[in-house]
Design an enzyme around this catalytic site. Structure first.
Site, PDB file in Angstrom:
ATOM      1  N   LYS A 145       4.581 -15.292 -12.687  1.00 37.48           N
ATOM      2  CA  LYS A 145       5.879 -15.895 -12.095  1.00 37.48           C
ATOM      3  C   LYS A 145       6.384 -16.938 -13.028  1.00 37.48           C
ATOM      4  CE  LYS A 145       6.876 -18.654  -8.043  1.00 37.48           C
ATOM      5  NZ  LYS A 145       6.208 -19.241  -6.588  1.00 37.48           N
TER       6      LYS A 145
ATOM      7  N   SER B 152       8.530 -17.804  -2.461  1.00 33.24           N
ATOM      8  CA  SER B 152       9.554 -17.853  -3.388  1.00 33.24           C
ATOM      9  C   SER B 152       8.841 -17.104  -4.712  1.00 33.24           C
ATOM     10  CB  SER B 152       9.373 -19.053  -4.123  1.00 33.24           C
ATOM     11  OG  SER B 152       8.198 -19.574  -4.374  1.00 33.24           O
TER      12      SER B 152
ATOM     13  N   SER C 296       4.380 -19.348  -0.580  1.00 38.73           N
ATOM     14  CA  SER C 296       5.001 -18.395  -1.650  1.00 38.73           C
ATOM     15  C   SER C 296       4.353 -17.369  -2.153  1.00 38.73           C
ATOM     16  CB  SER C 296       5.740 -19.372  -2.687  1.00 38.73           C
ATOM     17  OG  SER C 296       6.745 -20.048  -2.146  1.00 38.73           O
TER      18      SER C 296
HETATM   19  N1  GLN Z   1       9.117 -21.147   1.253  1.00 39.92           N
HETATM   20  C1  GLN Z   1       8.277 -22.451   1.367  1.00 39.92           C
HETATM   21  C2  GLN Z   1       9.459 -23.533   0.768  1.00 39.92           C
HETATM   22  O1  GLN Z   1      10.563 -23.102   0.741  1.00 39.92           O
HETATM   23  C3  GLN Z   1       7.253 -22.439   0.227  1.00 39.92           C
HETATM   24  C4  GLN Z   1       7.335 -22.416  -1.157  1.00 39.92           C
HETATM   25  C5  GLN Z   1       6.230 -22.419  -2.099  1.00 39.92           C
HETATM   26  O2  GLN Z   1       5.240 -22.119  -1.354  1.00 39.92           O
HETATM   27  N2  GLN Z   1       6.549 -22.655  -3.395  1.00 39.92           N
HETATM   28  O3  GLN Z   1       9.151 -24.674   0.582  1.00 39.92           O
END
Ligand code: GLN
Length: 484
Positions: free
Chosen positions: A78, A153, A177
């Site tokens: 990532k 994400s 994420s």
């Molecule tokens: N979807 C969650 C957010 O938007 C988690 C993001 C993450 O785990 N980096 O904050």
């Protein structure tokens, strides 16, 4: 030789038996990336020269008899994890030209073990999001349906594993994420116990829940990577969680297991296909003698709210460093204020929303009221889990209430995106390990995942159990969008 849909374990055998070289394996994935990634947009950068060089080095080590879990194994990472000499953008305009001056600890460890870094995977800008549509470099698409999101994400990492562009990928999980995109793309997504893997070199989102996680085709592949990247690190004072050695044997005695079935996770708002898939898992366990114990985790309903108060506050502090003076995008202006305005103006809409929300949370009223209050409720969430571990070994839950939604469907409705994480944020806030693995398909042919959550430090047992479930209830991969 047919390399289609290889697991890391299978590739390991081929390499160790000299049936293939790391160069051949690496060329295979580079070819697939070139051929199909225009459609998926899972990667932001492919380092062909670097990858081939690492593959040749791995081949040398293999010839001299060296074997480790990931020697010669191609992977993607990532793009919020630093890779020396390569761009690390966090999918943000602010860091569009930023070249990392050092390797994150996980990358250094993988390099030392001879893994082959193919390139960098797409994400929501600074990991803020649930669909990978917040990437300043354009969205990633779900490899099973190019009109749908891959989740987020770590959408690029999950889509890359699903599309067979690499043998595993690293992601980050602050509030879901890794697990969310894993579920939407039909792969395994493992979030470790907080502090089990060093965060050094991970661009911080919310430091109190950030972890680096692993996406792979199987849970035992994830465990092989974990063995290499876990452990203390002098560069990360929070990397202190020691992982327990596995107690569960590969050949599981199902009757020894006590599995919690938490009411708050299964009672409302689930797509029928998601509930069906989870019920099949539950039935299998029950039929094989495991005890399924219904229980309640009453603070689950506060997860999303607490998560957004705490993480926005931490985001606003962590992103303060991108000020046009130190890292990344720099444009000078007449005054300091103007410099901030011009440079910080390059954050995307979601990052700005979180910075503003976080700044408010940290400054409204008598300073830290909201943050402290959220921390108190966070304790209740942890307490719920502590109580559960008195009665059960693991919790079985859905990962996400619904399969992948359409691109653009929710992008103007942040709240509905935040609610996607309702079943994911509690484990993040409590710091306990959790894994999503593929357990079924929706009527539209979209992947569905289920989640297992375990006690702090029991990551290896969690992955062994998940692997046993994968073996017992195989969820066979279907045709990708371009294979239909
Ligand atoms: N979807 C969650 C957010 O938007 C988690 C993001 C993450 O785990 N980096 O904050």
């Amino acid at each position: 030789m047919d390399l289609n849909n290889l697991t890391l374990a299978a590739a390991r055998q081929l390499l160790d038996n000299r049936q293939i070289t790391s160069r051949q394996l690496t060329e295979y994935y580079l070819r697939r990336l070139k051929k199909y990634d225009d459609q998926v947009h899972a990667s932001l950068l492919i380092d062909e020269t670097g990858a081939l060089k690492q593959a040749d080095e791995a081949d040398q080590r293999l010839i001299s008899g060296d074997q480790t879990g990931v020697l010669g194994i191609p992977y993607l990472v990532k793009d919020n994890i630093l890779t020396k000499g390569l761009k690390t953008t966090a999918a943000s305009k602010i860091l569009a030209d930023y070249i990392a001056p050092y390797d994150a600890t996980v990358i250094a460890k993988l390099r030392q073990s001879g893994a082959v870094l193919l390139g960098k995977a797409n994400l929501d800008e600074f990991a803020h999001g649930t669909s990978t549509e917040n990437s300043a470099m354009g969205p990633t698409k779900n490899p099973y349906d190019l009109e749908r999101v891959p989740g987020g994400s770590s959408g690029g990492s999950a889509a890359a594993v699903a599309a067979d562009f690499c043998l595993f990928a690293l992601g980050s999980d602050t509030g879901g994420s890794v697990r969310h995109p894993a579920s939407l793309c039909g792969v395994v997504g493992y979030k470790p116990s907080y502090g089990a893997i060093s965060r050094h070199g991970l661009i911080a989102m919310a430091s109190s829940t950030d972890v680096i996680g692993i996406l792979a085709k199987t849970a035992s592949d994830a465990a092989s990577v974990l063995r290499i990247i876990a452990g203390q690190d002098k560069f990360d004072a929070t990397a202190q969680t020691k992982l327990a050695t596995a107690k569960i044997k590969d050949k599981i005695n199902w009757a020894d297991l006590r599995i919690g079935w938490p009411d708050e996770y299964v009672s409302t708002g689930l797509d029928l296909a998601v509930l069906d898939s989870l019920t099949q898992v539950k039935n299998f366990l029950q039929e094989h003698g495991a005890k399924i114990i219904p229980l309640s985790l009453p603070s689950t309903k506060y997860g999303v709210a607490v998560y957004h108060v705490i993480t926005s506050a931490e985001v606003s502090a962590n992103l303060a460093r991108f000020d046009g003076l130190r890292y990344g995008y720099k444009q000078s202006a007449a005054s300091l204020n103007e410099t901030y305005l011009i440079n910080r103006g390059h954050f995307g809409a979601e990052a700005k929303r979180r910075i503003m929300l976080g700044t408010y949370i940290l400054s409204a009223g008598d300073g830290c009221f909201y943050y402290n209050q959220a921390q108190r409720v966070r304790r209740w969430i942890s307490y719920d889990f502590d109580q559960a571990w008195e009665k059960v070994d693991f919790l079985l839950t859905p990962t996400v209430p619904r399969p992948a939604f359409r691109l653009s469907q929710k992008i103007n409705d942040p709240l509905s995106l935040y609610l996607e994480d309702a079943l994911l944020t509690p484990a993040s806030l409590a710091g306990v390990p959790a894994v999503s693995w593929p357990t079924g398909w929706s009527g539209d042919g979209l992947p569905i995942g289920s989640q297992l959550i375990g006690p702090l430090g029991n990551d290896y047992d969690l992955l062994t159990l998940t692997q046993a479930m994968q073996t017992a209830l195989p969820c066979l991969r279907r045709r990708l969008a371009w294979e239909k």
